[in-house]
Design a protein around this motif. Structure first.
Motif, mmCIF file in Angstrom:
data_model
loop_
_atom_site.group_PDB
_atom_site.id
_atom_site.type_symbol
_atom_site.label_atom_id
_atom_site.label_comp_id
_atom_site.label_asym_id
_atom_site.label_seq_id
_atom_site.Cartn_x
_atom_site.Cartn_y
_atom_site.Cartn_z
ATOM 1 N N GLU A 38 3.641 7.124 8.831
ATOM 2 C CA GLU A 38 2.748 5.976 8.673
ATOM 3 C C GLU A 38 3.502 4.731 8.219
ATOM 4 O O GLU A 38 3.129 3.607 8.558
ATOM 5 C CB GLU A 38 1.645 6.306 7.664
ATOM 6 C CG GLU A 38 0.603 7.290 8.197
ATOM 7 C CD GLU A 38 -0.391 7.710 7.134
ATOM 8 O OE1 GLU A 38 -0.313 7.166 6.011
ATOM 9 O OE2 GLU A 38 -1.235 8.578 7.421
ATOM 10 N N ASP A 51 0.837 -1.202 0.000
ATOM 11 C CA ASP A 51 0.000 0.000 0.000
ATOM 12 C C ASP A 51 0.867 1.245 0.000
ATOM 13 O O ASP A 51 0.576 2.231 -0.682
ATOM 14 C CB ASP A 51 -0.918 0.013 1.230
ATOM 15 C CG ASP A 51 -2.038 -1.021 1.132
ATOM 16 O OD1 ASP A 51 -2.222 -1.595 0.040
ATOM 17 O OD2 ASP A 51 -2.710 -1.257 2.148
ATOM 18 N N GLY A 52 1.951 1.192 0.801
ATOM 19 C CA GLY A 52 2.843 2.335 0.884
ATOM 20 C C GLY A 52 3.506 2.658 -0.433
ATOM 21 O O GLY A 52 3.667 3.829 -0.790
ATOM 22 N N ARG A 71 1.663 16.186 4.068
ATOM 23 C CA ARG A 71 1.256 14.846 3.623
ATOM 24 C C ARG A 71 2.470 13.928 3.519
ATOM 25 O O ARG A 71 2.405 12.753 3.896
ATOM 26 C CB ARG A 71 0.530 14.926 2.276
ATOM 27 C CG ARG A 71 -0.899 15.467 2.364
ATOM 28 C CD ARG A 71 -1.651 15.214 1.071
ATOM 29 N NE ARG A 71 -1.064 15.915 -0.060
ATOM 30 C CZ ARG A 71 -1.401 17.142 -0.431
ATOM 31 N NH1 ARG A 71 -2.335 17.807 0.236
ATOM 32 N NH2 ARG A 71 -0.833 17.717 -1.481
ATOM 33 N N ASN A 72 3.569 14.452 3.011
ATOM 34 C CA ASN A 72 4.785 13.645 2.899
ATOM 35 C C ASN A 72 5.293 13.212 4.273
ATOM 36 O O ASN A 72 5.678 12.062 4.471
ATOM 37 C CB ASN A 72 5.877 14.430 2.172
ATOM 38 C CG ASN A 72 5.624 14.557 0.680
ATOM 39 O OD1 ASN A 72 4.699 13.954 0.146
ATOM 40 N ND2 ASN A 72 6.435 15.343 0.001
ATOM 41 N N LEU A 130 3.058 10.546 5.687
ATOM 42 C CA LEU A 130 3.288 9.271 5.016
ATOM 43 C C LEU A 130 4.553 8.609 5.549
ATOM 44 O O LEU A 130 4.581 7.389 5.769
ATOM 45 C CB LEU A 130 3.394 9.491 3.505
ATOM 46 C CG LEU A 130 3.674 8.246 2.651
ATOM 47 C CD1 LEU A 130 2.627 7.168 2.873
ATOM 48 C CD2 LEU A 130 3.754 8.629 1.170
ATOM 49 N N ASN A 168 2.320 2.263 -3.403
ATOM 50 C CA ASN A 168 1.339 2.968 -4.230
ATOM 51 C C ASN A 168 1.177 4.412 -3.769
ATOM 52 O O ASN A 168 1.043 5.327 -4.594
ATOM 53 C CB ASN A 168 -0.010 2.243 -4.180
ATOM 54 C CG ASN A 168 0.038 0.877 -4.835
ATOM 55 O OD1 ASN A 168 0.810 0.658 -5.765
ATOM 56 N ND2 ASN A 168 -0.777 -0.049 -4.356
ATOM 57 N N GLN A 169 1.194 4.624 -2.464
ATOM 58 C CA GLN A 169 1.081 5.988 -1.943
ATOM 59 C C GLN A 169 2.317 6.814 -2.284
ATOM 60 O O GLN A 169 2.216 8.016 -2.552
ATOM 61 C CB GLN A 169 0.876 5.959 -0.430
ATOM 62 C CG GLN A 169 -0.443 5.362 0.015
ATOM 63 C CD GLN A 169 -0.572 5.341 1.530
ATOM 64 O OE1 GLN A 169 -0.635 6.384 2.178
ATOM 65 N NE2 GLN A 169 -0.580 4.149 2.098
ATOM 66 N N GLN A 176 2.213 8.430 -5.619
ATOM 67 C CA GLN A 176 1.254 9.524 -5.725
ATOM 68 C C GLN A 176 1.626 10.718 -4.851
ATOM 69 O O GLN A 176 0.909 11.713 -4.825
ATOM 70 C CB GLN A 176 -0.138 9.015 -5.339
ATOM 71 C CG GLN A 176 -0.652 7.906 -6.247
ATOM 72 C CD GLN A 176 -1.913 7.260 -5.734
ATOM 73 O OE1 GLN A 176 -2.682 7.871 -5.007
ATOM 74 N NE2 GLN A 176 -2.132 6.008 -6.096
ATOM 75 N N SER A 177 2.745 10.599 -4.135
ATOM 76 C CA SER A 177 3.167 11.687 -3.256
ATOM 77 C C SER A 177 3.867 12.778 -4.079
ATOM 78 O O SER A 177 4.056 12.655 -5.289
ATOM 79 C CB SER A 177 4.102 11.150 -2.173
ATOM 80 O OG SER A 177 5.298 10.651 -2.753
#
Length: 267
Positions: free
Chosen positions: A230, A115-116, A223-224, A227, A118-119, A122-123
């Motif tokens: 996370e 999942d990470g 957001r970065n 992430l 993919n994120q 998009q970052s």
């Protein structure tokens, strides 16, 4: 070694407290509207609150154990025999050994990293290397981080040969002017050139920080940073790459010696 910063933790304590207060009506609604996945109603109600149940584990003591994740944070949930109560935490034996650690790692780590990945794509990142490079490596980079600079320098042979493209996910977490310097890179006419300028001038202070940062840039940096947290990192550089077998690997801090080839591939 990474440059550490004060970790922004997922608010897991408050979230898990809410799980232990699941009302009967919520559980009943989940039972009526839940999927045909065979999960007890209380676990389906927990999923409605944002927890993702990944699968059941084999645990002793008459409990049922489930591997789950909240955001990107792994958690273990134990269900009592009456299927009406859950315990969230660590199940240990008389010696203090975690009875589900190996199963949790196997069941939770892979989906979190997938999942990470993919994120990450998009970052908000800065390209370092050719667009058609066969290998892509992500790295969380703070403009003031000396170890990020060391990794940038160490990667030059792979970058210059066209074998690797580094994608620098900019964060501003180390010093007071880090966000403004990261913004100077992101808002530059050529972020790639601005990143190079910062790394080449790193010993002299790097790129000049912006006096005024756009709201959208601040939002991207936040957001970065979220992430990065996370995904379980507490400092920079934080490197995510694909191994030879396609599995996703991570390295926290400046990689040494053979770790460089593991991340970047053959020279």
């Amino acid at each position: 070694m990474p440059c550490n910063y004060l970790t922004r933790n997922f608010p897991i304590a408050a979230f898990l407290s809410s799980l232990l207060l699941v009302s009967p009506s919520v559980a009943q609604d989940a039972a009526k509207n839940g999927s045909n996945d065979g999960l007890p109603a209380i676990l389906r109600s927990i999923e409605l609150q944002g927890i993702r149940i990944l699968g059941e584990m084999d645990v002793p003591g008459g409990l049922r154990g489930f591997a789950a994740k909240a955001g990107a944070q792994p958690i273990a949930i134990y269900l009592t025999p009456d299927n009406k109560h859950v315990v969230v935490g660590t199940l240990v034996d008389a010696t203090g050994q975690d009875m589900a650690a190996a199963q949790m790692k196997k069941m939770v780590e892979k989906p979190i990293l997938e999942d990470g990945w993919n994120q990450l794509s998009q970052s908000t990142w800065v390209q370092d290397g050719k667009a058609d490079a066969p290998r892509i490596v992500y790295t969380f980079t703070d403009p003031n981080c000396p170890y990020c600079n060391k990794f940038w320098q160490a990667a030059r042979p792979w970058i210059n040969s066209g074998k690797v493209q580094l994608r620098h996910i900019m964060v501003g977490v180390i010093r007071q002017d880090s966000p403004a310097k990261a913004a100077a890179i992101l808002e530059a006419r050529s972020p790639s050139e601005a990143l190079t300028e910062n790394e080449l001038k790193h010993k002299d202070g790097g790129i000049a920080p912006l006096q005024s940062v756009k709201e959208e840039t601040t939002a991207s940096l936040d957001r970065n940073a979220n992430l990065m947290t996370e995904l379980g990192f507490g400092g920079t550089p934080a490197i995510i790459f694909k191994k030879a077998d396609g599995a996703i690997g991570t390295v926290a801090g400046m990689p040494q010696d053979s770790a460089l080839e593991m991340i970047l591939g053959p020279r």
